[in-house]
Design a protein around this motif. Sequence first.
Motif, PDB file in Angstrom:
ATOM      1  N   ALA A  27       0.832  -1.209   0.000  1.00 59.80           N
ATOM      2  CA  ALA A  27       0.000   0.000   0.000  1.00 59.80           C
ATOM      3  C   ALA A  27       0.861   1.252   0.000  1.00 59.80           C
ATOM      4  N   LEU A  28       1.936   1.234   0.792  1.00 60.20           N
ATOM      5  CA  LEU A  28       2.836   2.376   0.839  1.00 60.20           C
ATOM      6  C   LEU A  28       3.575   2.539  -0.492  1.00 60.20           C
ATOM      7  N   GLY A  29       3.975   1.413  -1.071  1.00 67.40           N
ATOM      8  CA  GLY A  29       4.638   1.472  -2.375  1.00 67.40           C
ATOM      9  C   GLY A  29       3.725   2.037  -3.446  1.00 67.40           C
ATOM     10  N   LEU A  30       2.440   1.641  -3.405  1.00 67.67           N
ATOM     11  CA  LEU A  30       1.484   2.149  -4.385  1.00 67.67           C
ATOM     12  C   LEU A  30       1.258   3.646  -4.201  1.00 67.67           C
ATOM     13  N   LEU A  31       1.165   4.103  -2.949  1.00 68.96           N
ATOM     14  CA  LEU A  31       0.993   5.527  -2.689  1.00 68.96           C
ATOM     15  C   LEU A  31       2.159   6.340  -3.248  1.00 68.96           C
ATOM     16  N   GLY A  32       3.358   5.783  -3.165  1.00 69.81           N
ATOM     17  CA  GLY A  32       4.519   6.485  -3.691  1.00 69.81           C
ATOM     18  C   GLY A  32       4.601   6.450  -5.201  1.00 69.81           C
ATOM     19  N   ALA A  33       4.129   5.356  -5.801  1.00 69.93           N
ATOM     20  CA  ALA A  33       4.315   5.161  -7.247  1.00 69.93           C
ATOM     21  C   ALA A  33       3.128   5.592  -8.085  1.00 69.93           C
ATOM     22  N   ILE A  34       1.967   5.809  -7.473  1.00 65.33           N
ATOM     23  CA  ILE A  34       0.748   5.979  -8.262  1.00 65.33           C
ATOM     24  C   ILE A  34       0.789   7.201  -9.176  1.00 65.33           C
ATOM     25  N   GLN A  35       1.441   8.293  -8.757  1.00 63.67           N
ATOM     26  CA  GLN A  35       1.512   9.469  -9.628  1.00 63.67           C
ATOM     27  C   GLN A  35       2.279   9.146 -10.894  1.00 63.67           C
ATOM     28  N   ASN A  36       3.357   8.390 -10.768  1.00 63.12           N
ATOM     29  CA  ASN A  36       4.130   8.009 -11.961  1.00 63.12           C
ATOM     30  C   ASN A  36       3.402   6.968 -12.799  1.00 63.12           C
ATOM     31  N   ILE A  37       2.585   6.139 -12.170  1.00 70.49           N
ATOM     32  CA  ILE A  37       1.745   5.215 -12.937  1.00 70.49           C
ATOM     33  C   ILE A  37       0.740   6.008 -13.765  1.00 70.49           C
ATOM     34  N   GLY A  38       0.186   7.070 -13.173  1.00 70.00           N
ATOM     35  CA  GLY A  38      -0.714   7.938 -13.927  1.00 70.00           C
ATOM     36  C   GLY A  38      -0.017   8.581 -15.117  1.00 70.00           C
ATOM     37  N   SER A  39       1.227   8.989 -14.911  1.00 72.56           N
ATOM     38  CA  SER A  39       2.003   9.569 -16.015  1.00 72.56           C
ATOM     39  C   SER A  39       2.202   8.564 -17.129  1.00 72.56           C
ATOM     40  N   LEU A  40       2.483   7.325 -16.766  1.00 73.35           N
ATOM     41  CA  LEU A  40       2.658   6.276 -17.774  1.00 73.35           C
ATOM     42  C   LEU A  40       1.384   6.077 -18.592  1.00 73.35           C
ATOM     43  N   CYS A  41       0.232   6.184 -17.940  1.00 74.47           N
ATOM     44  CA  CYS A  41      -1.032   5.951 -18.638  1.00 74.47           C
ATOM     45  C   CYS A  41      -1.306   7.011 -19.707  1.00 74.47           C
ATOM     46  N   SER A  42      -0.803   8.220 -19.518  1.00 70.04           N
ATOM     47  CA  SER A  42      -1.049   9.283 -20.503  1.00 70.04           C
ATOM     48  C   SER A  42       0.020   9.355 -21.583  1.00 70.04           C
ATOM     49  N   LEU A  43       1.095   8.595 -21.417  1.00 68.24           N
ATOM     50  CA  LEU A  43       2.193   8.666 -22.387  1.00 68.24           C
ATOM     51  C   LEU A  43       1.774   8.348 -23.818  1.00 68.24           C
ATOM     52  N   PRO A  44       0.885   7.368 -24.062  1.00 69.65           N
ATOM     53  CA  PRO A  44       0.521   7.086 -25.464  1.00 69.65           C
ATOM     54  C   PRO A  44      -0.205   8.236 -26.144  1.00 69.65           C
ATOM     55  N   PHE A  45      -0.799   9.147 -25.388  1.00 67.33           N
ATOM     56  CA  PHE A  45      -1.627  10.205 -25.967  1.00 67.33           C
ATOM     57  C   PHE A  45      -0.912  11.551 -26.073  1.00 67.33           C
ATOM     58  N   ALA A  46       0.004  11.836 -25.146  1.00 61.98           N
ATOM     59  CA  ALA A  46       0.612  13.165 -25.065  1.00 61.98           C
ATOM     60  C   ALA A  46       1.332  13.604 -26.341  1.00 61.98           C
ATOM     61  N   PRO A  47       2.177  12.761 -26.973  1.00 59.68           N
ATOM     62  CA  PRO A  47       2.890  13.253 -28.155  1.00 59.68           C
ATOM     63  C   PRO A  47       1.975  13.568 -29.326  1.00 59.68           C
ATOM     64  N   TYR A  48       0.886  12.811 -29.467  1.00 59.03           N
ATOM     65  CA  TYR A  48      -0.032  13.065 -30.571  1.00 59.03           C
ATOM     66  C   TYR A  48      -0.793  14.364 -30.345  1.00 59.03           C
ATOM     67  N   LEU A  49      -1.173  14.630 -29.090  1.00 59.72           N
ATOM     68  CA  LEU A  49      -1.842  15.896 -28.801  1.00 59.72           C
ATOM     69  C   LEU A  49      -0.901  17.067 -29.040  1.00 59.72           C
ATOM     70  N   ALA A  50       0.366  16.928 -28.631  1.00 64.24           N
ATOM     71  CA  ALA A  50       1.344  18.006 -28.806  1.00 64.24           C
ATOM     72  C   ALA A  50       1.592  18.292 -30.277  1.00 64.24           C
ATOM     73  N   ASP A  51       1.599  17.255 -31.117  1.00 64.18           N
ATOM     74  CA  ASP A  51       1.851  17.443 -32.543  1.00 64.18           C
ATOM     75  C   ASP A  51       0.596  17.863 -33.303  1.00 64.18           C
ATOM     76  N   PHE A  52      -0.565  17.378 -32.870  1.00 61.86           N
ATOM     77  CA  PHE A  52      -1.797  17.644 -33.619  1.00 61.86           C
ATOM     78  C   PHE A  52      -2.432  18.971 -33.229  1.00 61.86           C
ATOM     79  N   MET A  53      -2.530  19.240 -31.915  1.00 60.47           N
ATOM     80  CA  MET A  53      -3.229  20.432 -31.455  1.00 60.47           C
ATOM     81  C   MET A  53      -2.293  21.534 -30.961  1.00 60.47           C
ATOM     82  N   GLY A  54      -1.017  21.227 -30.829  1.00 59.90           N
ATOM     83  CA  GLY A  54      -0.059  22.246 -30.432  1.00 59.90           C
ATOM     84  C   GLY A  54       0.449  22.071 -29.019  1.00 59.90           C
ATOM     85  N   ARG A  55       1.594  22.696 -28.755  1.00 59.02           N
ATOM     86  CA  ARG A  55       2.210  22.591 -27.432  1.00 59.02           C
ATOM     87  C   ARG A  55       1.322  23.205 -26.351  1.00 59.02           C
ATOM     88  N   ARG A  56       0.706  24.338 -26.648  1.00 58.59           N
ATOM     89  CA  ARG A  56      -0.115  25.027 -25.644  1.00 58.59           C
ATOM     90  C   ARG A  56      -1.325  24.186 -25.247  1.00 58.59           C
TER      91      ARG A  56
END
Length: 511
Positions: free
Chosen positions: A70-99
């Motif tokens: 439970a303690l390990g999950l509390l420490g790692a969960i923010q980075n797990i969330g970051s991993l979940c958005s990784l497949p989408f972020a570069p396409y949004l940055a290239d398609f809709m812009g950096r802003r």
Amino acid sequence: MGGPAAVSAGEVRSYEHLLDHRPWYKNTRLILLNFWIVILLVTSSTNGYDDGLQSLPQWQTAFNHPSGGALGLLGAIQNIGSLCSLPFAPYLADFMGRRSCIILGACLMVIGTVIQTASQSVHMFIGARWLIGFGLNFAATGAPMLISEIAYPSQRGQITSLYNSLWIFGSFIAAWTTFGTFHIATSWSWRIPSAIQGFPSVIQLIFIWFVPESPRWLMYKGREQEALDILAYYHAKGNAKDPLVEYEFQEVKTAIQLDREVASSVGWLTLFKTPGNRRRMRIIIAIAFFSQWSGNGLAVTLDLNRVLDAVGVTDPTIQLLINGVLQIYNFIICVFASMWCDKIGRRKLFIAATAGMLVTWVFETICFAVYSKTGHAAAGHAFIAMIYALAYSPLIVTYTVEILPYNLRSKGFTIFNFTISLSLIFNQYVNPIALQNIGWKYYLVYVAWLTFELAFICRYLVETKNRTLEETAAIFDGDDQVALISHKTASDGLERKDSDVRVDVDEKESI
């Protein structure tokens, strides 16, 4: 697969004679541009806002003293969330812009911090941390690319290096906030630090609408006049005929035209198809791992309270105070490295940092071992004094962004973020277990690893200072690519001699 000597030339910028060498603070347009860049820099502060809640007894009590998985999950969960958005972020940055990427990320982080602040259960807290991480990756993908693509050429290296240095600033704010709220007896001792994490995102949502979009992205989308207007307004006081603006515009245009010729074949595998791209990814993946696997996960950030417990410093107040002072020290060192990266050079700073960490870690291991066997307080205090940081925090983002060509920049930067998230998750799960089971001997693993890091940096890292983004990206593909960009730029008659004279559009404006 040549080493650094092959690219050590080029100490003088090819555009040096086109720059305005007067102080930037005497140019109102550059003051405004740098203010917008500061708005982008705060993204990293949110990323570095490790609130240190585990040292607060009130937080421990509120969530029933979590331990183990439970303690390990509390420490790692923010980075797990970051991993979940990784497949989408570069396409949004290239398609809709950096802003657009930054706006979406800031919105999600504000929502996440509201939920975290209002958490009534550990599951609600975990969900909020996941959402913060999910949004953070969008903002952390768009912000450094936009910073590097709008910064004034002579300031780009320093300003982009400051991006990751502000990660330390976020840790600094978090450390002193938790220290200040420690004596609040209620749950507000941890709710206040949680709420403050969303403050940088609120600032961004207020000002991001005024921040200029990337000229490179605009030109890639065929909006060349808008790109030219932005370059002229901020880099030459509105003069579209300024030699520097013409040079920048044509160089970016030429590089994008070359990218378009191979655009149909550009995908994730392109990052590894050519020798030049494999050299890039070898370095990018390595420095991403090195930035988190150099012992800093144990002795500097996520597991500091456990390490301090192991060397006999168990008072929560003292732990929080040590964490706060440490973040001040780290911030000063990182700002120094950022300001001098163009004078000293990326390669020298990386080598100095890695060698310094290796030497320091050896002494830390000795002190930890002595304390573990003898219990002498002096050994524990000496251990605390030997915490070192220099180049990795300011330079990893700068170096990654500048060695990638435009058409691969968002994808390559995503791989960089993915690697960091993986290494962080490893730290958060493995470090507590290893430290508990084998104690000071675990430090020997990092001694061996840091030795490998130093050898790798000396062998493979190339110097990139004093080059434009296009020139820096091209050195990995050989001299022919550099020559092609230079030839196409020169063919339009945009090369200038040292005698070029600037034309100021607004004679009344202070420069």
